[in-house]
Design a protein around this motif. Structure first.
Motif, mmCIF file in Angstrom:
data_model
loop_
_atom_site.group_PDB
_atom_site.id
_atom_site.type_symbol
_atom_site.label_atom_id
_atom_site.label_comp_id
_atom_site.label_asym_id
_atom_site.label_seq_id
_atom_site.Cartn_x
_atom_site.Cartn_y
_atom_site.Cartn_z
ATOM 1 N N THR A 1 0.859 -1.174 0.000
ATOM 2 C CA THR A 1 0.000 0.000 0.000
ATOM 3 C C THR A 1 0.900 1.230 0.000
ATOM 4 O OG1 THR A 1 -0.113 -0.005 2.384
ATOM 5 C CG2 THR A 1 -1.843 -1.165 1.237
ATOM 6 N N LEU A 2 0.476 2.219 -0.772
ATOM 7 C CA LEU A 2 1.292 3.424 -0.920
ATOM 8 C C LEU A 2 0.508 4.623 -0.430
ATOM 9 C CD1 LEU A 2 2.868 3.298 -4.498
ATOM 10 C CD2 LEU A 2 3.927 2.740 -2.324
ATOM 11 N N ILE A 3 1.213 5.647 -0.024
ATOM 12 C CA ILE A 3 0.623 6.929 0.398
ATOM 13 C C ILE A 3 -0.598 6.686 1.271
ATOM 14 C CG2 ILE A 3 0.158 9.276 -0.377
ATOM 15 C CD1 ILE A 3 1.070 8.503 -3.108
ATOM 16 N N LYS A 4 -0.356 6.112 2.432
ATOM 17 C CA LYS A 4 -1.412 5.863 3.428
ATOM 18 C C LYS A 4 -2.602 5.150 2.809
ATOM 19 C CE LYS A 4 -0.236 9.360 6.753
ATOM 20 N NZ LYS A 4 0.129 10.713 6.403
ATOM 21 N N GLY A 5 -2.330 4.198 1.937
ATOM 22 C CA GLY A 5 -3.409 3.362 1.419
ATOM 23 C C GLY A 5 -4.141 3.944 0.228
ATOM 24 N N GLU A 6 -3.654 5.037 -0.324
ATOM 25 C CA GLU A 6 -4.348 5.587 -1.488
ATOM 26 C C GLU A 6 -4.136 4.738 -2.726
ATOM 27 O OE1 GLU A 6 -4.332 9.649 -2.486
ATOM 28 O OE2 GLU A 6 -4.234 10.268 -0.373
ATOM 29 N N PHE A 7 -3.005 4.024 -2.737
ATOM 30 C CA PHE A 7 -2.714 3.190 -3.898
ATOM 31 C C PHE A 7 -2.316 1.792 -3.461
ATOM 32 C CE2 PHE A 7 -2.040 7.427 -5.477
ATOM 33 C CZ PHE A 7 -2.560 7.368 -6.759
ATOM 34 N N LEU B 1 -7.325 -2.404 6.693
ATOM 35 C CA LEU B 1 -6.559 -1.905 7.825
ATOM 36 C C LEU B 1 -7.127 -2.420 9.144
ATOM 37 C CD1 LEU B 1 -4.131 -0.035 7.977
ATOM 38 C CD2 LEU B 1 -5.676 1.850 8.468
ATOM 39 N N SER B 2 -8.466 -2.642 9.159
ATOM 40 C CA SER B 2 -9.080 -3.139 10.400
ATOM 41 C C SER B 2 -8.877 -4.642 10.531
ATOM 42 C CB SER B 2 -10.564 -2.800 10.413
ATOM 43 O OG SER B 2 -11.234 -3.652 9.517
ATOM 44 N N GLY B 3 -8.154 -5.235 9.587
ATOM 45 C CA GLY B 3 -7.812 -6.653 9.712
ATOM 46 C C GLY B 3 -8.770 -7.578 8.980
ATOM 47 N N LYS C 1 2.402 -6.923 10.055
ATOM 48 C CA LYS C 1 3.680 -7.213 10.691
ATOM 49 C C LYS C 1 3.856 -6.197 11.801
ATOM 50 C CE LYS C 1 7.700 -9.227 10.951
ATOM 51 N NZ LYS C 1 7.934 -10.667 11.037
ATOM 52 N N ASN C 2 4.075 -6.676 13.005
ATOM 53 C CA ASN C 2 4.214 -5.802 14.176
ATOM 54 C C ASN C 2 3.062 -4.818 14.273
ATOM 55 O OD1 ASN C 2 6.640 -7.053 14.656
ATOM 56 N ND2 ASN C 2 7.806 -5.519 13.502
ATOM 57 N N GLY C 3 1.856 -5.322 14.020
ATOM 58 C CA GLY C 3 0.676 -4.486 14.158
ATOM 59 C C GLY C 3 0.462 -3.494 13.038
ATOM 60 N N LYS C 4 1.306 -3.568 12.022
ATOM 61 C CA LYS C 4 1.176 -2.611 10.915
ATOM 62 C C LYS C 4 0.822 -3.361 9.638
ATOM 63 C CE LYS C 4 4.159 1.416 11.240
ATOM 64 N NZ LYS C 4 5.616 1.559 11.157
ATOM 65 N N LEU C 5 -0.075 -2.782 8.831
ATOM 66 C CA LEU C 5 -0.419 -3.402 7.556
ATOM 67 C C LEU C 5 0.812 -3.368 6.668
ATOM 68 C CD1 LEU C 5 -2.764 -4.533 5.806
ATOM 69 C CD2 LEU C 5 -2.957 -2.255 4.868
#
Ligand code: ADP
Length: 687
Positions: A216-222, A255-257, A294-298
């Motif tokens: 995911t790029l730019i906070k999920g925009e892409f 992002l919410s899993g 990974k470590n709580g991060k997408l």
């Protein structure tokens, strides 16, 4: 026939398809003959069986003729290849050839011993629906006895456990697949090659048309797809795709899993027309997106695309999740390891190639906490080159140099205990060289110290030569100059001339020679300082008187500035009078040099009882904050365009500082650029 049928009806009274069939069995079609002659035990067992909702069948008589109920008939399947209805009333052996070798011993055991047999989850593949099916059974064979207690037949209660077993087996297969995959991936260290391999492996397990890992790029925009795995004839996808194009909140959901799954894009009510089009333009009819953390991060999204609608079973979803998760974990680990390897390599290269010698040492302390010895843990090639010591790692300094100067152990030990880094230059008798050393503790409480040093013996020798030269030249110059000064004074008295300018010219010449002597004295001082030969000869004297004389001297010789000094009562110090006089003169002549013509120079002398502070205050240009500490260093001159005309070598203040230091006093400057400077020094007052 109808009579028989009626009669039979009374013998077999249960209802249901199989009851009807058994009742309608042609008397001739079984070796048992007419039903009316069938033994009561068989009829009882048949009735019991036909009334049961649980799958049951009976084998009867020496031929093991088989009868079964409705529930069992379902297990047999239907269609032209089904064992039903031929099996009914037929000899078991003829109909169960595929498993007879497996079950005959069991049957035989029941018939001969009268003991029942119970088995769970047995794989007995049977032909049904036109193919050999792997069928799992849980069953019990129970004897049906005649009036004498001898087993004549077998009542079989059975249930098919294939479904249960299949999911267990699939789980085992999945586990094996995952194990296998991680084994294979372990052979790769390059994360990209590993990702490609992982996709290949997954391809053998997942029947999607295209799949891969998207970042995911730019906070999920892409979503960024760098590589994918696609079936032959399916277009590969590569590039960055705006997330919004494929559904509202798709990134937030991931992002919410939660995974995002569309089984039939064209009929997906959750998607707008435009979103659906985005999918169908890429020929995606079904999709599953699984967020990987990974470590709580997408950290990535696993995607699988299908060119036809695809309905995901729960098992399938779980499988995809597991496979993708495991593969991505492996890739991430490989990446982290690659990073680590690279940074290690960078440090190793630096470590191996720098000129600076490098060592890590570990201390042992005596009971009272003093450093006793240290052991070499790590050294680099430059270490060997600079010290000439070989193969020291693992050994202690006392093993290598039993008579090492104790200061080395003490100094490094101090770094280990205080944690404060040290930088110093020191001569090592053991190796016969000078070293510039930097020592710093490794973390906290490790007893380890990193030492970086280099051999400065060459530089030290050069400095020594320079010093010797300086001191020799200064000495050589001083003698003729003293003579010249002497002759000049004599000449000044003897020469009589009508020219009124002559006395003034003598004065000026003597003054210039005086300046020269001053400069040469400076050089001599420096040479003495460097050689550690600056001697302080203390006497008891009144410093106020000394300042007063210096000011009087300045007033007499310098006409360009106004001097002022208001002497207080006497303040006695125990110091080298000549050298302190030199400091005061130096500060005064700097004030003259670096402040404008006609300005005021004020001296003060003030004591609080324990120390005395002498200040020289001018109205010059002042000194930049950045320069204020540096000007007391050797050969340092503050660069100022306006002042470049002032001559000097930048050694005056250096010598002043050395002199004051050796007296246990302090020297400094307070100044604001443009506001003038106050140079001051302190000395302890004599008790
Ligand atoms: P020198 O005067 O020979 O250059 P010093 O060691 O005496 O060497 O002084 C070092 C530098 O400090 C000078 O070059 C000058 O830039 C600065 N400095 C010294 N005294 C003063 C002062 N009173 N006002 C401004 N700058 C000064």
């Amino acid at each position: 026939m109808s009579n028989d049928a009626n009669h039979h009806r009374q013998l077999i009274y249960a209802k249901g398809e199989m009851s009807d069939l058994i009742r309608s069995l042609d008397d001739q079609s079984t070796p048992l003959g007419p039903m009316s002659t069938w033994p009561a035990e068989l009829l009882n067992a048949l009735n019991l069986m036909l009334d049961s909702g649980f799958p049951m069948f009976i084998w009867w008589g020496p031929e093991l003729l088989q009868f079964y109920n409705d529930a069992y008939r379902v297990i047999l399947g239907s269609g032209s290849n089904s064992k039903h209805p031929d099996l009914l009333g037929g000899p078991g052996k003829d109909h169960w050839q595929e498993i007879w070798p497996n079950i005959w011993p069991l049957i035989n055991k029941v018939l001969t011993t009268g003991e029942s047999v119970y088995l769970e989850d047995q794989l007995l593949p049977i032909y049904r629906d036109g193919k050999l099916d792997e069928v799992y059974w849980t069953f019990s064979y129970n004897p049906i006895r005649n009036a004498n207690g001898k087993p004549e037949g077998i009542l079989v209660v059975c249930t098919e456990t294939t479904r249960l077993n299949r999911s267990q087996r699939e789980n085992a297969e999945q586990r094996e697949f995952l194990l296998n995959m991680s084994d294979q991936l372990r052979l790769f260290s390059d994360p990209e090659a590993m990702e490609t391999r992982a996709l290949d492996i997954i391809a053998g397990h997942l029947n999607a048309d295209r799949f891969g890992f998207a970042k995911t790029l730019i906070k999920g925009e892409f979503f960024l797809i760098e590589r994918d795995h696609h079936r032959n004839g399916v277009k590969p996808l590569k590039g960055a795709f705006p997330a919004k194009q494929f559904g509202t909140d798709i990134f937030e959901t991931l992002l919410s899993g939660q995974m995002v799954m569309y089984e039939d894009v064209r009929n997906e009510a959750r998607l707008s027309e435009q979103h659906r089009r985005s999918f169908t333009e890429l020929r995606i009819e079904a999709i599953i997106n699984i967020p990987l953390f990974k470590n709580g991060k997408l950290s990535a999204v696993f995607f699988a695309h299908y060119e036809q609608p695809h309905y995901f079973t729960i098992e399938e979803q779980v499988q995809i999740k597991q496979v993708a998760g495991l593969a991505w974990d492996a890739v991430l680990t490989a990446r982290a390891e690659q990073e680590l390897r690279l940074s290690e390599l960078r440090y190793r290269t630096l470590f191996e190639s720098i000129d600076e010698a490098f060592m890590v040492i570990e201390f042992s302390f005596s009971d009272d906490g003093t450093a006793e010895n240290y052991r070499f843990l790590v050294t680099n090639p430059a270490f060997e080159k600079q010290t000439g010591l070989k193969d020291v790692v693992g050994k202690t300094i006392l093993e290598i140099m039993p008579d090492v100067e104790p200061t080395w152990i003490r100094t490094y030990g101090q770094v280990a205990t205080t944690g404060e880094a040290l930088r110093f230059e020191e001569y090592n008798e053991g190796t016969g060289g000078w070293y510039d050393v930097y020592a710093v503790a490794v973390g906290k409480d490790t007893n380890q110290v990193v030492v970086v040093f280099h051999d400065i013996t060459q530089r030290k020798m050069e400095e020594q030569r320079k010093n010797d030269f300086l001191s020799m030249t200064s000495h050589e110059l001083k003698t003729p100059l003293t003579a010249v000064t002497g002759y000049l004074h004599i000449l000044k008295k003897r020469v009589t001339s009508d020219d009124p300018k002559v006395p003034d010219m003598f004065e000026r010449t003597i003054k210039q020679i005086g300046r020269m002597t001053g400069i040469i004295n400076g050089f001599l001082n420096i040479a003495q300082l460097e050689a550690g030969q600056l001697r302080i000869d203390r006497t008891h004297f009144d410093i106020v008187e000394l300042v007063k004389q210096a000011v009087q001297e300045a007033v007499a010789t310098v006409s360009s500035h106004h001097f002022s000094f208001e002497p207080t009562g006497p303040i006695h110090v125990s110091a080298d009078m000549e050298k302190i006089d030199q400091v005061i003169e130096n500060l005064i002549s700097n004030a003259v040099k670096y402040s404008p013509f006609g300005s005021r120079i004020q001296l003060t002398c003030w004591s609080d009882g324990s120390t005395v502070k002498i200040s020289v205050i001018d109205e010059g240009n002042g000194i930049d904050k950045a320069d204020q500490d540096l000007i007391f260093g050797r050969f340092y001159r503050a660069v100022d365009d306006q002042l470049t005309s002032a001559s000097g070598f930048g050694i005056g203040l250096y010598i002043c500082k050395e002199i004051i230091d050796r007296h246990g006093g302090q020297i400094g400057v307070d100044s604001e650029p443009g506001e003038g400077s106050t140079f001051w020094f302190t000395l302890p007052v004599a008790g």
